[in-house]
Design a protein around this motif. Structure first.
Motif, PDB file in Angstrom:
ATOM      1  N   LEU A 161       0.839  -1.271  -0.048  1.00 42.32           N
ATOM      2  CA  LEU A 161      -0.113  -0.101  -0.100  1.00 42.32           C
ATOM      3  C   LEU A 161       0.818   1.336   0.108  1.00 42.32           C
ATOM      4  CD1 LEU A 161      -2.636  -1.297   2.569  1.00 42.32           C
ATOM      5  CD2 LEU A 161      -2.609  -1.552   0.036  1.00 42.32           C
ATOM      6  N   ASP A 162       1.530   1.649  -1.328  1.00 44.85           N
ATOM      7  CA  ASP A 162       2.463   2.584  -1.320  1.00 44.85           C
ATOM      8  C   ASP A 162       1.952   4.193  -1.284  1.00 44.85           C
ATOM      9  OD1 ASP A 162       1.292   2.486  -3.645  1.00 44.85           O
ATOM     10  OD2 ASP A 162       3.224   1.717  -4.660  1.00 44.85           O
ATOM     11  N   SER A 163       0.538   4.160  -1.330  1.00 44.31           N
ATOM     12  CA  SER A 163       0.063   5.534  -1.525  1.00 44.31           C
ATOM     13  C   SER A 163      -1.309   5.458  -1.133  1.00 44.31           C
ATOM     14  CB  SER A 163       0.002   5.985  -3.023  1.00 44.31           C
ATOM     15  OG  SER A 163      -1.029   5.492  -3.919  1.00 44.31           O
ATOM     16  N   TYR A 164      -2.219   6.659  -0.789  1.00 43.38           N
ATOM     17  CA  TYR A 164      -3.446   6.816  -0.537  1.00 43.38           C
ATOM     18  C   TYR A 164      -4.455   6.364  -1.596  1.00 43.38           C
ATOM     19  CZ  TYR A 164      -2.523   8.854   4.179  1.00 43.38           C
ATOM     20  OH  TYR A 164      -2.313   8.952   5.541  1.00 43.38           O
ATOM     21  N   GLU A 165      -3.713   6.776  -2.777  1.00 39.96           N
ATOM     22  CA  GLU A 165      -4.347   6.173  -4.237  1.00 39.96           C
ATOM     23  C   GLU A 165      -4.679   4.611  -4.086  1.00 39.96           C
ATOM     24  OE1 GLU A 165      -2.122   8.563  -3.988  1.00 39.96           O
ATOM     25  OE2 GLU A 165      -3.426  10.327  -4.220  1.00 39.96           O
ATOM     26  N   THR A 166      -3.699   4.007  -3.756  1.00 39.14           N
ATOM     27  CA  THR A 166      -3.544   2.721  -3.769  1.00 39.14           C
ATOM     28  C   THR A 166      -4.715   1.994  -2.839  1.00 39.14           C
ATOM     29  OG1 THR A 166      -1.348   2.615  -4.634  1.00 39.14           O
ATOM     30  CG2 THR A 166      -2.275   0.452  -3.662  1.00 39.14           C
ATOM     31  N   VAL A 167      -4.566   2.531  -1.739  1.00 40.90           N
ATOM     32  CA  VAL A 167      -5.379   2.130  -0.744  1.00 40.90           C
ATOM     33  C   VAL A 167      -6.950   2.290  -0.917  1.00 40.90           C
ATOM     34  CG1 VAL A 167      -6.138   2.455   1.782  1.00 40.90           C
ATOM     35  CG2 VAL A 167      -3.863   2.711   1.197  1.00 40.90           C
ATOM     36  N   LEU A 168      -7.355   3.545  -1.533  1.00 39.22           N
ATOM     37  CA  LEU A 168      -8.722   3.870  -1.908  1.00 39.22           C
ATOM     38  C   LEU A 168      -9.113   3.025  -3.251  1.00 39.22           C
ATOM     39  CD1 LEU A 168      -8.533   7.479  -1.527  1.00 39.22           C
ATOM     40  CD2 LEU A 168      -9.714   6.001  -0.320  1.00 39.22           C
ATOM     41  N   LYS A 169      -8.212   2.703  -4.083  1.00 35.47           N
ATOM     42  CA  LYS A 169      -8.361   1.793  -5.279  1.00 35.47           C
ATOM     43  C   LYS A 169      -8.625   0.471  -4.838  1.00 35.47           C
ATOM     44  CE  LYS A 169      -5.842  -0.340  -9.130  1.00 35.47           C
ATOM     45  NZ  LYS A 169      -4.607  -0.467  -9.711  1.00 35.47           N
TER      46      LYS A 169
END
Length: 307
Positions: A242-250
């Motif tokens: 989970l390298d970014s918030y964008e990845t988490v949300l995706k």
């Protein structure tokens, strides 16, 4: 050996903290020359065996009390469902470190993803705290990803946001909501901030009557959100850093199930502070009605007349 032996006074089951190799060494000091394999066979004849700990001790509630609470929750859910009032199951997933960290599980790829060799907080870009609100009847989830701390205030803000963006749109004629929550954490039954913020940010602001039912201690796995949403999110992002918030949300938004689960996710960047206190006089002003006989687990908050 006698001083290293423990046992159950009821069943007669015995166990020892010594390894077979150490027992064999002690016996050799006494002039009895045996190997560790022989010690293992002798222990089995004496009804010893390798055992793991069993989590069976319950604190704060008896099995009978827990059963009564489960029955009560079932009746409440039936009543709300018959009236077509929303029933939401809420819980916070564990805090995730945002960065190049190992995520448990396996995924198909041509080459393994390279991640940090240690999961130190100091190596993280940020933290992600998903608070999940699951509409049990509609099979829809609304996830607010916090970026600071999983406090009672954060939990209530997530619920208020769910009602504002999802709840009142799907239930325009309803003014009652049933919340199913664990007994601890940010939405625990002992948390004063949880009740006070539900009162002013949800009940008073939106003129809603909120009924809360908490699951007994040690029974959080029966909370629907845990086994219908949280585990599915974990399964969807297994082996994915989970390298970014964008990845988490995706990966939260793309979580689906064969039963048609749909999830909406948003980021909450507000900074929350732990340790907030609610004074006695503010608690006395809450419009709260407890339900007997398990009043600490069941209560209803109503809009105040002067709100």
């Amino acid at each position: 050996m006698r001083l290293e032996t423990a046992g159950d006074p009821i069943s007669g089951l015995k166990w020892t903290h010594k390894a077979t190799e150490k027992i064999a060494k002690e016996l050799r000091r006494l002039g009895i020359h045996v190997g560790k394999s022989t010690v293992g066979r002798l222990l089995k004849k004496l009804h010893f065996s390798l055992r793991v700990n069993h989590k069976k001790r319950s604190h704060g509630s008896s099995p009978a009390t827990r059963d009564l609470q489960f029955r009560y929750i079932r009746r409440r859910r039936t009543t709300f469902a018959m009236r077509d009032d929303p029933i939401i199951s809420v819980d916070a997933k564990k805090r995730e470190l945002v960065g190049h960290f190992k995520n448990d599980g396996k995924a198909w790829s041509q080459a393994p993803r390279v991640v940090n060799d240690h999961d130190f907080r100091s190596l993280a870009k940020d933290v992600a705290i998903p608070y999940v609100i699951y509409n049990t009847e509609a099979n829809r989830a609304f996830v607010c990803v916090g970026t600071s701390r999983g406090t009672p205030e954060f939990a209530v803000d997530a619920i208020e946001r769910w009602w504002r963006l999802e709840g009142r749109r799907h239930y325009p004629d309803s003014n009652h909501v049933l919340i199913l929550a664990d007994g601890g954490g940010g939405n625990g039954h002992r948390a004063r901030v949880w009740k006070a913020r539900l009162q002013d940010r949800v009940c008073d602001r939106h003129q809603l009557t909120i009924t809360v039912c908490h699951y007994p201690p040690g029974a959080s796995k029966w909370n629907p959100v845990d086994h219908r949403v949280n585990c599915e999110i974990s399964r969807n992002w297994q082996a994915v850093p989970l390298d970014s918030y964008e990845t988490v949300l995706k990966y939260i938004r793309t979580t689906t199930t064969a039963t048609g689960l749909r999830i909406r996710a948003q980021l909450i960047r507000k900074q929350y502070v732990k340790g907030l206190k609610v004074p006695d006089d503010e608690m006395e002003q809450l419009s709260i009605q407890t339900h007997t006989p398990r009043s600490r687990w069941n209560y209803t908050l109503s809009p105040r007349a002067d709100a």
